[in-house]
Design a protein around this motif. Structure first.
Motif, mmCIF file in Angstrom:
data_model
loop_
_atom_site.group_PDB
_atom_site.id
_atom_site.type_symbol
_atom_site.label_atom_id
_atom_site.label_comp_id
_atom_site.label_asym_id
_atom_site.label_seq_id
_atom_site.Cartn_x
_atom_site.Cartn_y
_atom_site.Cartn_z
ATOM 1 N N ASP A 1 -0.347 0.481 -10.526
ATOM 2 C CA ASP A 1 0.122 1.283 -9.396
ATOM 3 C C ASP A 1 -0.856 1.308 -8.235
ATOM 4 N N ALA A 2 -2.157 1.307 -8.497
ATOM 5 C CA ALA A 2 -3.129 1.462 -7.411
ATOM 6 C C ALA A 2 -2.962 0.371 -6.358
ATOM 7 N N ALA A 3 -2.818 -0.870 -6.796
ATOM 8 C CA ALA A 3 -2.681 -1.968 -5.837
ATOM 9 C C ALA A 3 -1.383 -1.855 -5.056
ATOM 10 N N ALA A 4 -0.286 -1.502 -5.730
ATOM 11 C CA ALA A 4 1.004 -1.393 -5.055
ATOM 12 C C ALA A 4 1.020 -0.214 -4.081
ATOM 13 N N PHE A 5 0.437 0.909 -4.479
ATOM 14 C CA PHE A 5 0.376 2.062 -3.596
ATOM 15 C C PHE A 5 -0.452 1.735 -2.350
ATOM 16 N N HIS A 6 -1.630 1.170 -2.555
ATOM 17 C CA HIS A 6 -2.537 0.925 -1.440
ATOM 18 C C HIS A 6 -1.930 -0.044 -0.430
ATOM 19 N N ALA A 7 -1.152 -1.024 -0.926
ATOM 20 C CA ALA A 7 -0.526 -1.993 -0.030
ATOM 21 C C ALA A 7 0.512 -1.340 0.873
ATOM 22 N N ALA A 8 1.074 -0.205 0.438
ATOM 23 C CA ALA A 8 2.111 0.460 1.228
ATOM 24 C C ALA A 8 1.577 0.947 2.568
ATOM 25 N N ASP A 9 0.326 1.430 2.589
ATOM 26 C CA ASP A 9 -0.272 1.961 3.812
ATOM 27 C C ASP A 9 -1.743 2.234 3.524
ATOM 28 N N PRO A 10 -2.617 1.247 3.694
ATOM 29 C CA PRO A 10 -4.013 1.405 3.283
ATOM 30 C C PRO A 10 -4.724 2.597 3.904
ATOM 31 N N GLY A 11 -4.274 3.060 5.061
ATOM 32 C CA GLY A 11 -4.929 4.191 5.703
ATOM 33 C C GLY A 11 -4.358 5.535 5.321
ATOM 34 N N GLY A 12 -3.436 5.563 4.347
ATOM 35 C CA GLY A 12 -2.726 6.799 4.044
ATOM 36 C C GLY A 12 -3.242 7.602 2.867
ATOM 37 N N PHE A 13 -4.448 7.290 2.378
ATOM 38 C CA PHE A 13 -4.982 7.946 1.185
ATOM 39 C C PHE A 13 -6.334 8.572 1.524
#
Length: 268
Positions: free
Chosen positions: A24-36
């Motif tokens: 999940d971490a890679a898929a989540f981060h790809a969605a919007d790298p600046g959103g975490f």
């Protein structure tokens, strides 16, 4: 957060019982790298949140976690305020625990329904009309999920639907009706989501086929609107676990599909 920080935060989520997927971490981060985002004390992370901008009009809030040692100190709320500012004028959705509804309401969020996690052992069965999706098919599935959920999320779903060592997207062929589902290996068993199907029979074939791919129980996050899928989960022996409240700040998003499981509670 950087990608490695997000992996740590998903470990926190696992401790809270959210059972994230291994990839999940890679898929989540790809969605919007600046959103975490992280809050730190003396260089150590103590709280986290994500506000992922899926497009010009919609964002999703999730992964709102504070370490037990730092709760009640205002750290979480300061982080919440900081992260929400990134959404600007976008509608913001979230799937939160019902006990926090009043707190979310104070920030302008309005209840729009709920989601129930169903899980358990399913008798798996390989179906001859179910196969792995081909890369060329994925853009059409991104569009179909967007029509069903009410928001097209190309960066998120574009990465999420791609197969790897921890996940596979399945597609139904004739004589089954239209349908597809992504199944991913999690800390416990596997989760199926998104799932979109034209008929209950198609959904059942996808779920039973998915249950053959990874050991352990399977889980689906089923919105209230998806009553036929909830009934199917019951017939398959899946028990309802915890519920979340779907809330929006801004214009509510309307789900149009009756047989639909959400991709994730963290990013929508």
């Amino acid at each position: 957060m950087e990608a490695r920080d997000l992996a740590r935060v998903l470990d926190w989520a696992a401790e809270e019982g959210w059972n994230p997927g291994h990839g999940d971490a890679a898929a989540f981060h790809a969605a919007d790298p600046g959103g975490f985002f992280l809050a730190e004390e003396d260089g150590a992370p103590v709280a986290a949140i994500s506000v992922v901008n899926h497009g010009a009009d919609f964002a999703f809030l999730g992964l709102y976690l504070c370490r037990p040692s730092h709760r009640g100190l205002g750290i979480g709320f300061d982080l919440w305020t900081h992260a929400l500012a990134r959404a600007g004028g976008r509608t913001v959705g979230l799937d939160g625990v019902p006990a926090q509804q009043e707190n979310y309401a104070r920030s302008g969020f309005v209840l729009a329904g709920g989601t129930a996690r169903s899980g358990g052992q399913v008798q798996g069965a390989v179906h001859e009309a179910v196969r792995s999706a081909r890369p060329a098919e994925l853009p059409a599935f991104v569009a179909a999920e967007g029509m069903a959920s009410g928001v097209v999320k190309p960066d998120y779903l574009g990465r999420w639907l791609r197969g790897d060592d921890t996940r596979v997207t399945l597609v139904a062929e004739a004589p089954l009706g239209f349908g597809f589902a992504t199944v991913r290996q999690c800390r416990e068993g596997a989760k199926i989501g998104p799932l979109l199907a034209e008929t209950v029979e198609t959904a059942e074939a996808l779920i039973r086929h998915a249950a053959t791919l990874y050991p352990g129980p399977v889980f689906l996050d089923v919105p209230e609107r998806s009553a036929p899928l909830a009934e199917l989960c019951g017939r398959l022996g899946l028990a309802e676990g915890f519920r979340t409240a779907r809330m929006y700040r801004g214009r509510p998003v309307i789900q149009t599909a009756d047989i639909f499981a959400v991709t994730s509670l963290e990013l929508g």
